[in-house]
Design a protein around this motif. Sequence first.
Motif, mmCIF file in Angstrom:
data_model
loop_
_atom_site.group_PDB
_atom_site.id
_atom_site.type_symbol
_atom_site.label_atom_id
_atom_site.label_comp_id
_atom_site.label_asym_id
_atom_site.label_seq_id
_atom_site.Cartn_x
_atom_site.Cartn_y
_atom_site.Cartn_z
ATOM 1 N N UNK A 101 0.833 -1.203 0.000
ATOM 2 C CA UNK A 101 0.000 0.000 0.000
ATOM 3 C C UNK A 101 0.866 1.252 0.000
ATOM 4 N N UNK A 102 0.228 2.364 -0.309
ATOM 5 C CA UNK A 102 0.912 3.657 -0.283
ATOM 6 C C UNK A 102 1.406 3.946 1.135
ATOM 7 N N UNK A 103 0.601 3.612 2.109
ATOM 8 C CA UNK A 103 0.986 3.832 3.504
ATOM 9 C C UNK A 103 2.239 3.040 3.853
ATOM 10 N N UNK A 144 -1.338 -2.198 -6.572
ATOM 11 C CA UNK A 144 -1.985 -1.060 -5.911
ATOM 12 C C UNK A 144 -1.041 0.137 -5.835
ATOM 13 N N UNK A 145 0.221 -0.115 -5.495
ATOM 14 C CA UNK A 145 1.204 0.963 -5.371
ATOM 15 C C UNK A 145 1.606 1.463 -6.755
ATOM 16 N N UNK A 146 1.806 0.557 -7.694
ATOM 17 C CA UNK A 146 2.219 0.949 -9.046
ATOM 18 C C UNK A 146 1.163 1.829 -9.703
ATOM 19 N N UNK A 147 -0.103 1.530 -9.485
ATOM 20 C CA UNK A 147 -1.176 2.329 -10.081
ATOM 21 C C UNK A 147 -1.269 3.721 -9.471
ATOM 22 N N UNK A 148 -0.745 3.878 -8.249
ATOM 23 C CA UNK A 148 -0.832 5.176 -7.564
ATOM 24 C C UNK A 148 0.339 6.093 -7.889
ATOM 25 N N UNK A 149 1.395 5.543 -8.491
ATOM 26 C CA UNK A 149 2.622 6.324 -8.678
ATOM 27 C C UNK A 149 3.097 6.288 -10.127
ATOM 28 N N UNK A 160 7.055 9.016 -7.313
ATOM 29 C CA UNK A 160 7.886 8.046 -6.591
ATOM 30 C C UNK A 160 9.184 8.700 -6.118
ATOM 31 N N UNK A 161 9.633 9.725 -6.836
ATOM 32 C CA UNK A 161 10.847 10.447 -6.446
ATOM 33 C C UNK A 161 10.713 11.091 -5.066
ATOM 34 N N UNK A 162 9.490 11.440 -4.704
ATOM 35 C CA UNK A 162 9.292 12.098 -3.413
ATOM 36 C C UNK A 162 9.535 11.156 -2.236
ATOM 37 N N UNK A 163 9.441 9.873 -2.481
ATOM 38 C CA UNK A 163 9.828 8.890 -1.457
ATOM 39 C C UNK A 163 11.329 8.684 -1.591
ATOM 40 N N UNK A 164 12.064 9.728 -1.270
ATOM 41 C CA UNK A 164 13.472 9.822 -1.675
ATOM 42 C C UNK A 164 14.346 8.684 -1.147
ATOM 43 N N UNK A 165 14.163 8.293 0.092
ATOM 44 C CA UNK A 165 15.014 7.232 0.659
ATOM 45 C C UNK A 165 14.762 5.907 -0.048
ATOM 46 N N UNK A 194 4.233 -2.885 -16.008
ATOM 47 C CA UNK A 194 3.396 -3.526 -14.995
ATOM 48 C C UNK A 194 1.962 -3.003 -15.059
ATOM 49 N N UNK A 195 1.796 -1.729 -15.335
ATOM 50 C CA UNK A 195 0.450 -1.169 -15.474
ATOM 51 C C UNK A 195 -0.268 -1.780 -16.675
#
Length: 217
Positions: A101-103, A144-149, A160-165, A194-195
Motif C-alpha cells: 500500500x501507499x501507507x 496497488x502501489x504501481x497504479x498510484x505512482x 515516486x521520487x518524493x519517497x526519496x530514501x 506492470x500497469x
Amino acid sequence: MSLAMIMMLMLMAVDCATCSMLAVDGVPRIRACTSAQNSKNDRSERPPVAISRPLRADQNATQAKIEVLVEAASEQTATIKGMTKQQGQGQTVARKFPIQSVKDLNQMSMEINDTNRELYIDAIKIHIMHGGIMKNLKNVLSNTVVLAYNVDGVQGKAALKNESSFYGVLLDAINLVEGTGSAEDNLRKALQLQKKRYFKNSSCNKNKIEHENNNNV
C-alpha cells in the motif's frame, strides 16, 4: 668374680644398649641425622638450575602464538555473530516486499537511513535478480502501489521520487542487477509495463466474467 668386674660388665651392657637405640640399620642415629642434615644443606646451597636461553625463547614464541590464535578466534567469533545478526536483519527486510500500500511505502521510506540502506538494497536485489526489474517489479511494488505512482508525479499520480530514501535504494539495486542503461529509465519502463499487464489482465478477467454471465442467461 669381684664387685668391680660385675660393675664393669653392667656398664658395657648399658653402653651396648644405648648404641643399639641410637643406631639405624647399623648406622648411628647421630651420624645418620648428621648426614641427612649435610645433604639438605648441600641441596639448599646448590644454585638453582637455570633455564637455557633457547628454551626460554621457545617458550616465549609459543606463548606469543597462543595469544595470536586466541585473538584471531575471538575476532572470528565476533565476525560470525555480526554476520548472523546482519543475515537475520536482511531476512526481516526482505519479508517486507512486495510493498502492499501507499501507507506501507511511506513508512518504509521513513525507516531507511544510512545505517540500514544496504539491507534494503540487498533485499530488492534478491527480488529482482532473476529477470531484472522489467519482469520483477511486481516483487517489489504491488499493483496497488504501481497504479498510484509514476516517477515524476504527472497525470494525477504521486511522484515516486518524493519517497526519496526508498527511491534511492531502488535505483541502486536496479543498477547493481541490470548493469547497463539508466536505472531511472529502466524503472519508468518497468512501471509502465506492470500497469499494462494489470489492465490487460483486468480486461481479460472482465471479458471472462461477462462471457460466463451471458452463458448463464
